[in-house]
Write a protein that holds these residues in place. Structure first.
Motif, PDB file in Angstrom:
ATOM      1  N   MET A 185      -1.206  -6.069  -6.266  1.00  0.00           N
ATOM      2  CA  MET A 185      -0.147  -5.739  -7.211  1.00  0.00           C
ATOM      3  C   MET A 185       1.205  -5.947  -6.547  1.00  0.00           C
ATOM      4  O   MET A 185       1.401  -5.497  -5.424  1.00  0.00           O
ATOM      5  N   ASP A 186       2.121  -6.633  -7.216  1.00  0.00           N
ATOM      6  CA  ASP A 186       3.448  -6.811  -6.619  1.00  0.00           C
ATOM      7  C   ASP A 186       4.543  -6.241  -7.504  1.00  0.00           C
ATOM      8  O   ASP A 186       4.397  -6.142  -8.719  1.00  0.00           O
ATOM      9  N   GLY A 187       5.626  -5.783  -6.829  1.00  0.00           N
ATOM     10  CA  GLY A 187       6.734  -5.181  -7.563  1.00  0.00           C
ATOM     11  C   GLY A 187       7.792  -4.659  -6.615  1.00  0.00           C
ATOM     12  O   GLY A 187       8.149  -5.319  -5.626  1.00  0.00           O
TER      13      GLY A 187
ATOM     14  N   GLY B  72       9.003 -14.115  -2.175  1.00  0.00           N
ATOM     15  CA  GLY B  72       7.714 -14.812  -2.170  1.00  0.00           C
ATOM     16  C   GLY B  72       6.558 -13.922  -2.583  1.00  0.00           C
ATOM     17  O   GLY B  72       5.391 -14.282  -2.405  1.00  0.00           O
ATOM     18  N   LYS B  73       6.863 -12.777  -3.179  1.00  0.00           N
ATOM     19  CA  LYS B  73       5.822 -11.816  -3.548  1.00  0.00           C
ATOM     20  C   LYS B  73       4.769 -12.385  -4.498  1.00  0.00           C
ATOM     21  O   LYS B  73       3.576 -12.328  -4.216  1.00  0.00           O
ATOM     22  N   SER B  74       5.240 -12.918  -5.618  1.00  0.00           N
ATOM     23  CA  SER B  74       4.255 -13.310  -6.640  1.00  0.00           C
ATOM     24  C   SER B  74       3.414 -14.502  -6.177  1.00  0.00           C
ATOM     25  O   SER B  74       2.213 -14.542  -6.438  1.00  0.00           O
ATOM     26  N   THR B  75       4.030 -15.439  -5.463  1.00  0.00           N
ATOM     27  CA  THR B  75       3.268 -16.581  -4.963  1.00  0.00           C
ATOM     28  C   THR B  75       2.223 -16.117  -3.953  1.00  0.00           C
ATOM     29  O   THR B  75       1.053 -16.507  -4.023  1.00  0.00           O
TER      30      THR B  75
ATOM     31  N   GLY C 102       9.187  -6.004  -2.384  1.00  0.00           N
ATOM     32  CA  GLY C 102      10.269  -6.755  -1.756  1.00  0.00           C
ATOM     33  C   GLY C 102      11.258  -7.235  -2.789  1.00  0.00           C
ATOM     34  O   GLY C 102      11.015  -7.118  -3.989  1.00  0.00           O
ATOM     35  N   PRO C 103      12.391  -7.771  -2.316  1.00  0.00           N
ATOM     36  CA  PRO C 103      13.436  -8.218  -3.234  1.00  0.00           C
ATOM     37  C   PRO C 103      13.094  -9.534  -3.927  1.00  0.00           C
ATOM     38  O   PRO C 103      12.105 -10.188  -3.563  1.00  0.00           O
ATOM     39  N   ALA C 104      13.915  -9.923  -4.890  1.00  0.00           N
ATOM     40  CA  ALA C 104      13.689 -11.145  -5.667  1.00  0.00           C
ATOM     41  C   ALA C 104      13.679 -12.384  -4.777  1.00  0.00           C
ATOM     42  O   ALA C 104      14.541 -12.552  -3.922  1.00  0.00           O
TER      43      ALA C 104
ATOM     44  N   GLU D 295       1.648 -19.776   5.507  1.00  0.00           N
ATOM     45  CA  GLU D 295       1.762 -18.973   6.726  1.00  0.00           C
ATOM     46  C   GLU D 295       1.858 -17.489   6.384  1.00  0.00           C
ATOM     47  O   GLU D 295       1.297 -16.634   7.077  1.00  0.00           O
ATOM     48  N   VAL D 296       2.584 -17.210   5.315  1.00  0.00           N
ATOM     49  CA  VAL D 296       2.733 -15.815   4.882  1.00  0.00           C
ATOM     50  C   VAL D 296       1.364 -15.247   4.495  1.00  0.00           C
ATOM     51  O   VAL D 296       0.976 -14.160   4.931  1.00  0.00           O
ATOM     52  N   VAL D 297       0.628 -16.024   3.702  1.00  0.00           N
ATOM     53  CA  VAL D 297      -0.677 -15.558   3.225  1.00  0.00           C
ATOM     54  C   VAL D 297      -1.660 -15.391   4.395  1.00  0.00           C
ATOM     55  O   VAL D 297      -2.387 -14.396   4.455  1.00  0.00           O
TER      56      VAL D 297
ATOM     57  N   ASN E 234      11.709 -18.186   7.313  1.00  0.00           N
ATOM     58  CA  ASN E 234      11.345 -19.461   7.930  1.00  0.00           C
ATOM     59  C   ASN E 234       9.848 -19.750   7.872  1.00  0.00           C
ATOM     60  O   ASN E 234       9.325 -20.496   8.694  1.00  0.00           O
ATOM     61  N   LEU E 235       9.180 -19.142   6.924  1.00  0.00           N
ATOM     62  CA  LEU E 235       7.728 -19.339   6.836  1.00  0.00           C
ATOM     63  C   LEU E 235       7.359 -20.114   5.569  1.00  0.00           C
ATOM     64  O   LEU E 235       7.973 -19.934   4.518  1.00  0.00           O
ATOM     65  N   TRP E 236       6.343 -20.945   5.680  1.00  0.00           N
ATOM     66  CA  TRP E 236       5.741 -21.548   4.502  1.00  0.00           C
ATOM     67  C   TRP E 236       4.870 -20.499   3.834  1.00  0.00           C
ATOM     68  O   TRP E 236       4.386 -19.576   4.493  1.00  0.00           O
TER      69      TRP E 236
HETATM   70  O1  CDP Z   1       7.944 -12.982  -6.547  1.00  0.00           O
HETATM   71  P1  CDP Z   1       9.192 -13.250  -5.768  1.00  0.00           P
HETATM   72  O2  CDP Z   1      10.425 -13.172  -6.605  1.00  0.00           O
HETATM   73  O3  CDP Z   1       9.288 -12.397  -4.549  1.00  0.00           O
HETATM   74  O4  CDP Z   1       9.118 -14.753  -5.212  1.00  0.00           O
HETATM   75  P2  CDP Z   1       8.218 -15.963  -5.727  1.00  0.00           P
HETATM   76  O5  CDP Z   1       8.420 -16.135  -7.178  1.00  0.00           O
HETATM   77  O6  CDP Z   1       6.838 -15.821  -5.225  1.00  0.00           O
HETATM   78  O7  CDP Z   1       8.857 -17.176  -4.923  1.00  0.00           O
HETATM   79  C1  CDP Z   1      10.008 -17.858  -5.370  1.00  0.00           C
HETATM   80  C2  CDP Z   1       9.905 -19.319  -5.008  1.00  0.00           C
HETATM   81  O8  CDP Z   1       9.981 -19.495  -3.594  1.00  0.00           O
HETATM   82  C3  CDP Z   1       8.597 -19.974  -5.447  1.00  0.00           C
HETATM   83  O9  CDP Z   1       8.893 -21.226  -6.022  1.00  0.00           O
HETATM   84  C4  CDP Z   1       7.824 -20.154  -4.154  1.00  0.00           C
HETATM   85  O10 CDP Z   1       6.990 -21.291  -4.166  1.00  0.00           O
HETATM   86  C5  CDP Z   1       8.920 -20.301  -3.127  1.00  0.00           C
HETATM   87  N1  CDP Z   1       8.536 -19.813  -1.789  1.00  0.00           N
HETATM   88  C6  CDP Z   1       8.726 -20.595  -0.686  1.00  0.00           C
HETATM   89  O11 CDP Z   1       9.240 -21.701  -0.814  1.00  0.00           O
HETATM   90  N2  CDP Z   1       8.362 -20.142   0.569  1.00  0.00           N
HETATM   91  C7  CDP Z   1       7.826 -18.938   0.736  1.00  0.00           C
HETATM   92  N3  CDP Z   1       7.485 -18.515   1.952  1.00  0.00           N
HETATM   93  C8  CDP Z   1       7.644 -18.119  -0.407  1.00  0.00           C
HETATM   94  C9  CDP Z   1       8.011 -18.584  -1.656  1.00  0.00           C
END
Ligand code: CDP
Ligand code: CDP
Length: 235
Positions: A128-130, A16-19, A11-13, A211-213, A206-208
């Protein structure tokens, strides 16, 4: 019941991928591998050496001689090393973010890093994310996700993150940088950012994060049970 099979998240920057990947790895007892950190580490080194990010040949040579190492444990990435030097924080600098897409578009650079990524996945169960995990790095992974969110939301998240880290930046500038990177990553010729045909797309606007996990976990277990025949209706 033990799962078998890797999880691919693209997914894009700021989607929420890495979290999500880190939390999911914790719950599954898998290794979390941040492939973006590898492209960032190489970009960091190129910038330090004064290599122009459009000088393809030099970048390829650099990729060949660079030793990138992710020290991860189940449940989260700990540290990123570049030739033995810890660069965990350094690779998040704005200068790296601005140039990483240019480095990541070079096919030979990708080939080398993808090889490393596949090796890491060969000896462990991984989340793995990317950008090209489901489409290219781990096309056989049974669990694939593509996370998205609106540009405004993704920029806002990055803004909050930088603020919390004591490195405030202008929201408009962040938005611009992220958008530029999205375009570069999506339009490049080799392994562009795009969902794999069998990826589940989740809009996280619109998800916490929890919720995503939860959503991902339920899809994983649903597929897992279905894949193993659910014990009853296989004949
Ligand atoms: O890895 P990616 O660039 O996709 O995103 P990330 O680094 O996981 O998320 C960026 C920021 O958004 C982090 O501070 C997360 O805590 C926050 N986040 C959020 O508020 N709500 C989500 N559903 C996902 C991420
Ligand atoms: O966390 P954030 O969304 O800012 O990006 P990242 O995951 O750290 O990735 C940084 C950059 O590396 C991306 O914008 C892509 O240009 C590149 N990348 C890639 O091309 N392929 C991957 N599998 C991972 C990252």
């Amino acid at each position: 019941e033990k799962l078998s099979g890797n999880v691919a998240i693209d997914g894009p920057a700021g989607a929420g991928k890495s979290t999500a990947a880190r939390l999911l790895a914790q719950k599954l007892g898998y290794l979390y591998i941040d492939t973006g950190a590898m492209y960032r580490a190489l970009t960091w080194k190129a910038l330090k050496r004064g290599i122009n990010v459009f000088a393809e040949k030099q970048l390829v040579a650099l990729a060949e001689e660079t030793n990138i190492y992710l020290e991860s444990t189940t449940g989260g990435i700990l540290k990123v090393y570049c030739d033995g030097e810890e660069v965990t924080k350094a690779i998040r600098q704005e200068n790296v973010s601005c140039h990483v897409s240019a480095v990541a578009r070079v096919p030979e650079v990708r080939r080398r890093l993808v090889e490393l990524q596949r090796k890491m996945a060969a000896s462990n169960r991984v989340v793995m994310d990317g950008r090209d995990i489901g489409t290219n790095v781990l096309p056989e992974a049974p669990y694939k996700f593509f996370l998205t969110a609106s540009l405004a939301e993704r920029a806002q998240r990055r803004y909050q993150e930088l603020l919390a880290a004591g490195q405030p930046a202008a929201l408009e500038k962040i938005k611009e940088e992220i958008h530029k990177r999205d375009v570069q990553d999506s339009l490049r010729e080799v392994d562009p950012l795009q969902p794999a045909p069998d990826a589940v797309i989740i809009d996280t606007t619109n998800l916490w994060i929890e919720e995503v996990v939860d959503k991902m976990l339920s899809i994983i277990y649903e597929r897992h049970n279905f894949g193993t025949g659910g014990a009853t209706n296989s004949g």
